[in-house]
Design a protein around this motif. Structure first.
Motif, PDB file in Angstrom:
ATOM      1  N   THR A 209      44.704  37.100  31.150  1.00 58.29           N
ATOM      2  CA  THR A 209      43.771  37.868  30.322  1.00 58.29           C
ATOM      3  C   THR A 209      42.981  36.899  29.455  1.00 58.29           C
ATOM      4  N   SER A 210      41.875  37.397  28.888  1.00 62.72           N
ATOM      5  CA  SER A 210      41.069  36.572  27.989  1.00 62.72           C
ATOM      6  C   SER A 210      40.283  37.473  27.050  1.00 62.72           C
ATOM      7  N   ASP A 211      40.101  36.991  25.813  1.00 60.02           N
ATOM      8  CA  ASP A 211      39.345  37.733  24.808  1.00 60.02           C
ATOM      9  C   ASP A 211      38.098  36.993  24.350  1.00 60.02           C
ATOM     10  N   LEU A 212      37.971  35.736  24.728  1.00 50.02           N
ATOM     11  CA  LEU A 212      36.870  34.913  24.226  1.00 50.02           C
ATOM     12  C   LEU A 212      36.157  34.220  25.370  1.00 50.02           C
ATOM     13  N   PHE A 213      34.820  34.283  25.337  1.00 49.13           N
ATOM     14  CA  PHE A 213      33.988  33.572  26.310  1.00 49.13           C
ATOM     15  C   PHE A 213      32.815  32.993  25.542  1.00 49.13           C
ATOM     16  N   ALA A 214      32.561  31.714  25.714  1.00 50.59           N
ATOM     17  CA  ALA A 214      31.460  31.058  25.012  1.00 50.59           C
ATOM     18  C   ALA A 214      30.651  30.231  25.995  1.00 50.59           C
ATOM     19  N   ILE A 229      45.510  24.863  41.017  1.00 48.96           N
ATOM     20  CA  ILE A 229      45.398  26.240  41.480  1.00 48.96           C
ATOM     21  C   ILE A 229      46.658  26.578  42.268  1.00 48.96           C
ATOM     22  N   ALA A 230      47.419  27.534  41.766  1.00 44.47           N
ATOM     23  CA  ALA A 230      48.626  27.971  42.464  1.00 44.47           C
ATOM     24  C   ALA A 230      48.373  29.303  43.161  1.00 44.47           C
ATOM     25  N   THR A 231      47.959  30.319  42.398  1.00 44.08           N
ATOM     26  CA  THR A 231      47.699  31.642  42.978  1.00 44.08           C
ATOM     27  C   THR A 231      46.207  31.973  43.020  1.00 44.08           C
ATOM     28  N   GLY A 232      45.409  31.284  42.204  1.00 42.48           N
ATOM     29  CA  GLY A 232      43.966  31.548  42.163  1.00 42.48           C
ATOM     30  C   GLY A 232      43.563  32.630  41.188  1.00 42.48           C
ATOM     31  N   THR A 233      44.516  33.215  40.469  1.00 39.60           N
ATOM     32  CA  THR A 233      44.177  34.328  39.562  1.00 39.60           C
ATOM     33  C   THR A 233      43.275  33.871  38.415  1.00 39.60           C
ATOM     34  N   THR A 234      43.481  32.678  37.907  1.00 39.42           N
ATOM     35  CA  THR A 234      42.632  32.187  36.812  1.00 39.42           C
ATOM     36  C   THR A 234      41.195  32.013  37.270  1.00 39.42           C
ATOM     37  N   ILE A 235      40.993  31.426  38.442  1.00 37.51           N
ATOM     38  CA  ILE A 235      39.649  31.215  38.971  1.00 37.51           C
ATOM     39  C   ILE A 235      38.948  32.555  39.208  1.00 37.51           C
ATOM     40  N   LEU A 236      39.672  33.499  39.799  1.00 37.13           N
ATOM     41  CA  LEU A 236      39.089  34.817  40.050  1.00 37.13           C
ATOM     42  C   LEU A 236      38.708  35.504  38.747  1.00 37.13           C
ATOM     43  N   HIS A 237      39.583  35.405  37.748  1.00 34.52           N
ATOM     44  CA  HIS A 237      39.308  36.031  36.460  1.00 34.52           C
ATOM     45  C   HIS A 237      38.083  35.388  35.803  1.00 34.52           C
ATOM     46  N   ALA A 238      37.989  34.061  35.853  1.00 34.94           N
ATOM     47  CA  ALA A 238      36.848  33.362  35.260  1.00 34.94           C
ATOM     48  C   ALA A 238      35.550  33.736  35.957  1.00 34.94           C
ATOM     49  N   ALA A 239      35.593  33.873  37.278  1.00 32.89           N
ATOM     50  CA  ALA A 239      34.395  34.267  38.024  1.00 32.89           C
ATOM     51  C   ALA A 239      33.954  35.678  37.641  1.00 32.89           C
ATOM     52  N   ALA A 240      34.927  36.596  37.515  1.00 29.79           N
ATOM     53  CA  ALA A 240      34.603  37.976  37.140  1.00 29.79           C
ATOM     54  C   ALA A 240      34.025  38.043  35.736  1.00 29.79           C
ATOM     55  N   SER A 242      32.473  35.660  34.092  1.00 30.95           N
ATOM     56  CA  SER A 242      31.141  35.054  34.121  1.00 30.95           C
ATOM     57  C   SER A 242      30.104  36.045  34.625  1.00 30.95           C
ATOM     58  N   PHE A 243      30.461  36.774  35.675  1.00 28.97           N
ATOM     59  CA  PHE A 243      29.529  37.754  36.238  1.00 28.97           C
ATOM     60  C   PHE A 243      29.214  38.854  35.229  1.00 28.97           C
ATOM     61  N   PHE A 244      30.252  39.356  34.554  1.00 28.95           N
ATOM     62  CA  PHE A 244      30.043  40.423  33.582  1.00 28.95           C
ATOM     63  C   PHE A 244      29.192  39.947  32.414  1.00 28.95           C
ATOM     64  N   VAL A 245      29.478  38.739  31.921  1.00 29.38           N
ATOM     65  CA  VAL A 245      28.711  38.215  30.795  1.00 29.38           C
ATOM     66  C   VAL A 245      27.254  38.018  31.197  1.00 29.38           C
ATOM     67  N   ALA A 246      27.031  37.437  32.378  1.00 27.73           N
ATOM     68  CA  ALA A 246      25.666  37.199  32.840  1.00 27.73           C
ATOM     69  C   ALA A 246      24.918  38.500  33.063  1.00 27.73           C
ATOM     70  N   SER A 247      25.645  39.565  33.374  1.00 27.57           N
ATOM     71  CA  SER A 247      25.022  40.877  33.627  1.00 27.57           C
ATOM     72  C   SER A 247      24.949  41.723  32.367  1.00 27.57           C
ATOM     73  N   SER A 248      25.347  41.118  31.224  1.00 24.20           N
ATOM     74  CA  SER A 248      25.304  41.800  29.929  1.00 24.20           C
ATOM     75  C   SER A 248      26.279  42.956  29.840  1.00 24.20           C
ATOM     76  N   PHE A 249      27.338  42.924  30.649  1.00 23.54           N
ATOM     77  CA  PHE A 249      28.409  43.919  30.551  1.00 23.54           C
ATOM     78  C   PHE A 249      29.622  43.246  29.918  1.00 23.54           C
ATOM     79  N   LYS A 250      30.321  43.982  29.106  1.00 20.03           N
ATOM     80  CA  LYS A 250      31.557  43.467  28.532  1.00 20.03           C
ATOM     81  C   LYS A 250      32.734  43.916  29.389  1.00 20.03           C
ATOM     82  N   PRO A 251      33.591  42.980  29.772  1.00 20.78           N
ATOM     83  CA  PRO A 251      34.746  43.389  30.597  1.00 20.78           C
ATOM     84  C   PRO A 251      35.690  44.245  29.789  1.00 20.78           C
ATOM     85  N   SER A 252      36.319  45.193  30.452  1.00 21.81           N
ATOM     86  CA  SER A 252      37.268  46.064  29.775  1.00 21.81           C
ATOM     87  C   SER A 252      38.567  45.347  29.535  1.00 21.81           C
TER      88      SER A 252
END
Length: 252
Positions: A209-214, A229-240, A242-252
Motif C-alpha cells: 500500500t502507499s499514501d504518498l506520491f511525489a 523483484i520477487a513477486t512484482g507486486t511493488t512494480i505493479l502498484h507503482a505503475a497503477a 503513476s497512471f492514476f496520478v497522471a490521469s488526475s484520479f486519486k487511487p482508492s
C-alpha cells in the motif's frame, strides 16, 4: 590467474572468459544422495590469484543457500590449497536485502553473510547493483566492489520513450538515491532534463500500500527503477499509482 565458474553460473563464466581471451579453469562438482556436495579445483591454484564466478539467486532447482555454501566451500578449498588470493564475483548477492533491523529482534543477515566470506579467506567480493551500497561496504571488512549496469539501459529507455519527456520513479523511499543517480546520469547522456518521482511503500503480509506520491508524471513516460523483484507486486502498484496520478484520479 585462475578463473572458475560454478555450475549454476557456467554460461556467465564462459562469456566473461571469452571477453578476457582465456578459457575457464576446470573444477569438479559432486552432489551426494543426502544433499551434501563437494567442489574442488582440478588445476593447481598454488600461488595464483583465483577468481570465482557464482551468482546467488535461488530458484526451484537450486536454493540460494546451496549456491552460497558451494561458493564458500570452493573459495576455502582454493585457500586451503595455496591460492595467493581469492576473489568472488557474485552478480546477485543473496541476503543483501536484510541489511538492518526494521522490527524487534530482526536478524542483520547481510552482516552474517559477510562474516562467512571473511571466515573462508575471501579477499574481495564483487557484485552488481547491490541492494544498499553503503550497507554492503560497511558489512564487509574485506575489499568490496559494486558494479553498476545503469549505462546498459539508457539506449533501450531512449528507444522506449521515442524522444519524449521522461520521469524516473522510485517505488519506495529507500530507492530514491538510486533513482536520483540514474536520473542524473541519464540527463548527461540525453542532454535534456529528466524528471524524478517517488512513491511511499508499505508492505504487510505481502500486501503493498502507499499514501504518498511525489513527482511529475503527467504526459511523461515513467521508468520505474527497483533493484529486487520477487513477486512484482511493488512494480505493479507503482505503475497503477503513476497512471492514476497522471490521469488526475486519486487511487482508492
Amino acid at each position: 590467474m585462475r578463473l572458475f565458474a560454478l555450475q549454476e553460473s557456467r554460461i556467465l563464466g564462459e562469456a566473461v572468459a571469452t571477453q578476457l581471451g582465456i578459457i575457464l579453469d576446470t573444477h569438479e562438482e559432486r552432489r551426494f544422495d543426502d544433499g551434501e556436495h563437494k567442489t574442488r579445483p582440478l588445476v593447481s591454484v598454488h600461488g595464483e590469484d583465483v577468481y570465482i564466478i557464482q551468482s546467488l539467486g535461488g530458484d526451484q532447482t537450486v536454493s540460494a543457500n546451496d549456491k552460497l555454501c558451494k561458493l564458500l566451500f570452493f573459495a576455502a578449498a582454493c585457500r586451503e590449497n595455496g591460492a595467493a588470493q581469492v576473489s568472488t564475483i557474485v552478480p546477485y548477492l543473496a541476503y543483501a536485502r536484510k541489511d538492518r533491523q526494521t522490527k524487534a529482534r530482526d536478524p542483520v543477515t547481510l552482516k552474517y553473510v559477510a562474516q562467512l566470506f571473511e571466515a573462508m579467506g575471501v579477499a574481495r567480493v564483487v557484485t552488481v547493483d547491490v541492494h544498499n551500497v553503503a550497507a554492503f561496504q560497511n558489512a564487509f571488512r574485506c575489499a568490496t566492489i559494486n558494479l553498476t549496469s545503469f549505462d546498459l539501459f539508457y539506449p533501450h529507455i531512449e528507444w522506449l520513450v521515442e524522444g519524449g519527456p521522461v520521469t524516473i520513479l522510485s517505488p519506495d523511499a529507500g530507492g530514491i538515491k538510486r533513482a536520483q543517480l540514474i536520473r542524473e546520469s541519464f540527463e548527461r547522456v540525453r542532454g535534456t532534463p529528466v524528471g524524478l518521482a517517488m512513491m511511499e511503500k508499505r508492505r504487510s503480509e505481502d500486501v503493498v500500500t502507499s499514501d504518498l506520491f511525489a513527482g511529475d508524471v503527467e504526459g511523461r513516460c515513467v521508468i520505474i527503477v527497483d533493484d529486487l523483484i520477487a513477486t512484482g507486486t511493488t512494480i505493479l502498484h507503482a505503475a497503477a499509482i503513476s497512471f492514476f496520478v497522471a490521469s488526475s484520479f486519486k487511487p482508492s
